[in-house]
Motif scaffolding. Structure first.
Motif, short mmCIF file in Angstrom:
data_model
loop_
_atom_site.label_atom_id
_atom_site.label_comp_id
_atom_site.label_asym_id
_atom_site.label_seq_id
_atom_site.Cartn_x
_atom_site.Cartn_y
_atom_site.Cartn_z
N TRP A 21 0.83 -1.21 0.00
CA TRP A 21 0.00 0.00 0.00
C TRP A 21 0.86 1.25 0.00
CZ3 TRP A 21 -5.38 0.02 -0.24
CH2 TRP A 21 -5.98 -1.24 -0.16
N MET A 25 0.95 4.00 -3.08
CA MET A 25 0.73 5.43 -2.86
C MET A 25 1.94 6.25 -3.31
SD MET A 25 -1.17 5.15 0.85
CE MET A 25 -1.29 6.92 1.09
N ALA A 28 1.85 6.66 -7.02
CA ALA A 28 0.89 7.68 -7.45
C ALA A 28 1.50 9.07 -7.32
CB ALA A 28 -0.39 7.58 -6.63
N PHE A 200 -4.50 8.04 -5.30
CA PHE A 200 -3.72 8.14 -4.06
C PHE A 200 -4.63 8.12 -2.84
CE2 PHE A 200 -2.11 10.69 -0.56
CZ PHE A 200 -0.86 10.14 -0.33
N TRP A 201 -5.66 8.96 -2.86
CA TRP A 201 -6.55 9.03 -1.71
C TRP A 201 -7.46 7.82 -1.62
CZ3 TRP A 201 -5.41 11.70 2.28
CH2 TRP A 201 -4.63 12.87 2.15
N LEU A 203 -6.40 4.82 -2.27
CA LEU A 203 -5.53 3.85 -1.60
C LEU A 203 -5.43 4.15 -0.10
CD1 LEU A 203 -2.73 3.72 -4.30
CD2 LEU A 203 -4.11 1.76 -3.58
N ALA A 204 -5.27 5.42 0.24
CA ALA A 204 -5.14 5.80 1.65
C ALA A 204 -6.39 5.40 2.44
CB ALA A 204 -4.89 7.30 1.77
#
Length: 304
Positions: A21, A25, A28, A200-201, A203-204
């Protein structure tokens, strides 16, 4: 053979590979940095996008009536549709914490785009004849809004629906990217950066959602042997293949237009190849991003 109970402890827990993860990120973030470096801070990058935008401007003059109305409203239509589906899923599934995280990811993606565009990323005024009146426009706010709305829905659906959701959502998000380019609101690289910001967000938030919602983010043995139609890995493959073909087509169209040797701030013609290159660049990478996001979540879904 007896059915596997939903209370059976998972053999592989959801979001089990923290390093993966973090790496996804980081990729990205690196993607946004590379896109900005190549297309915004270099002379060939600026010129290639300028020619694509000029070709789009020439073609926009031929659009009238309903075509322009649809293009103007497309970002709002896709974004609002995504928000409505998200709210329906929230009420129906009652996954309140996951809904909160998905909503925060949506808001954070849009905020990140505005911060990057207006304060962090600075477009240099190079001595290459490209007009500077628009300033920095990377990432695209319209495309971020649509892509982040799709990501929010993607986070909320069960694993068996995520590949299909990614495929359908990617089509809508990239349609906004294409429309934004045709309307000459943004350069192609702006859309590529927007897809990466939304990812990106996604994944977060997804990491926390999978860790805290292990019960509905874990698949049984039967679902792996006989995949649900909406969760078949073929969706990821088709989406990735389409993205690769369109992205390769963007580079081939650019080469057909003369490549770097044909870059000039004062073109004597409005090249259809430059227009096609820009259009494919505004869409192909978005399909690849969503294909990668879906495949990654499928890999990190828990297994019983």
């Amino acid at each position: 053979m007896p059915a596997v109970s939903s209370t059976t402890p998972p053999r592989l827990r959801p979001a089990r590979s923290t390093w993966a993860w973090a790496l996804a990120m980081a990729l990205a973030v690196a993607g946004v940095a590379v896109v900005f470096r190549v297309f915004v801070t270099t002379q060939p990058g600026q010129l290639s996008e300028y020619l694509a935008l000029e070709a789009a401007t020439h073609r926009l003059e031929g659009l009238r009536g309903s075509s322009l109305t649809v293009l103007n409203r497309l970002p709002q239509i896709v974004g609002v549709a995504g928000v409505v589906v998200f709210l329906v899923l929230t009420v129906y599934r009652r996954r309140w914490f996951a809904s909160l995280l998905a909503a925060l990811a949506f808001g954070a993606a849009n905020l990140t785009t505005q911060v990057l565009k207006n304060w962090v990323l600075v477009r240099p005024d190079l001595d290459n004849g490209v007009p500077y009146y628009t300033g920095n426009s990377l990432p695209s706010g319209h495309t971020t809004f649509a892509a982040a709305a799709v990501v929010a829905v993607f986070l909320m659906v069960a694993p068996r629906w995520r590949p299909l959701t990614a495929a359908v959502g990617a089509l809508f998000a990239t349609a906004v990217g294409a429309g934004t380019f045709i309307e000459t609101w943004h350069r192609p690289a702006d859309m590529v950066a927007a897809y990466l910001v939304a990812a990106f967000w996604g994944l977060a938030a997804g990491f926390v959602i999978l860790r805290t919602g292990a019960d509905w983010n874990t698949r049984g043995t039967r679902s792996r042997r006989y995949p649900h139609p909406g969760g078949h890995p073929g969706w990821d493959g088709a989406l990735g293949l389409a993205g690769a073909v369109l992205t390769a087509g963007a580079w081939l169209a650019f080469a057909r237009a003369g490549g770097t040797a044909a870059l000039t701030p004062d073109p004597a013609w409005f090249s259809g190849w430059h227009f096609l290159s820009g259009l494919l660049m505004a869409t192909g990478p978005g399909l690849l991003v969503f294909a990668g996001l879906s495949a990654f979540f499928r890999w990190q879904t828990g297994r019983r």
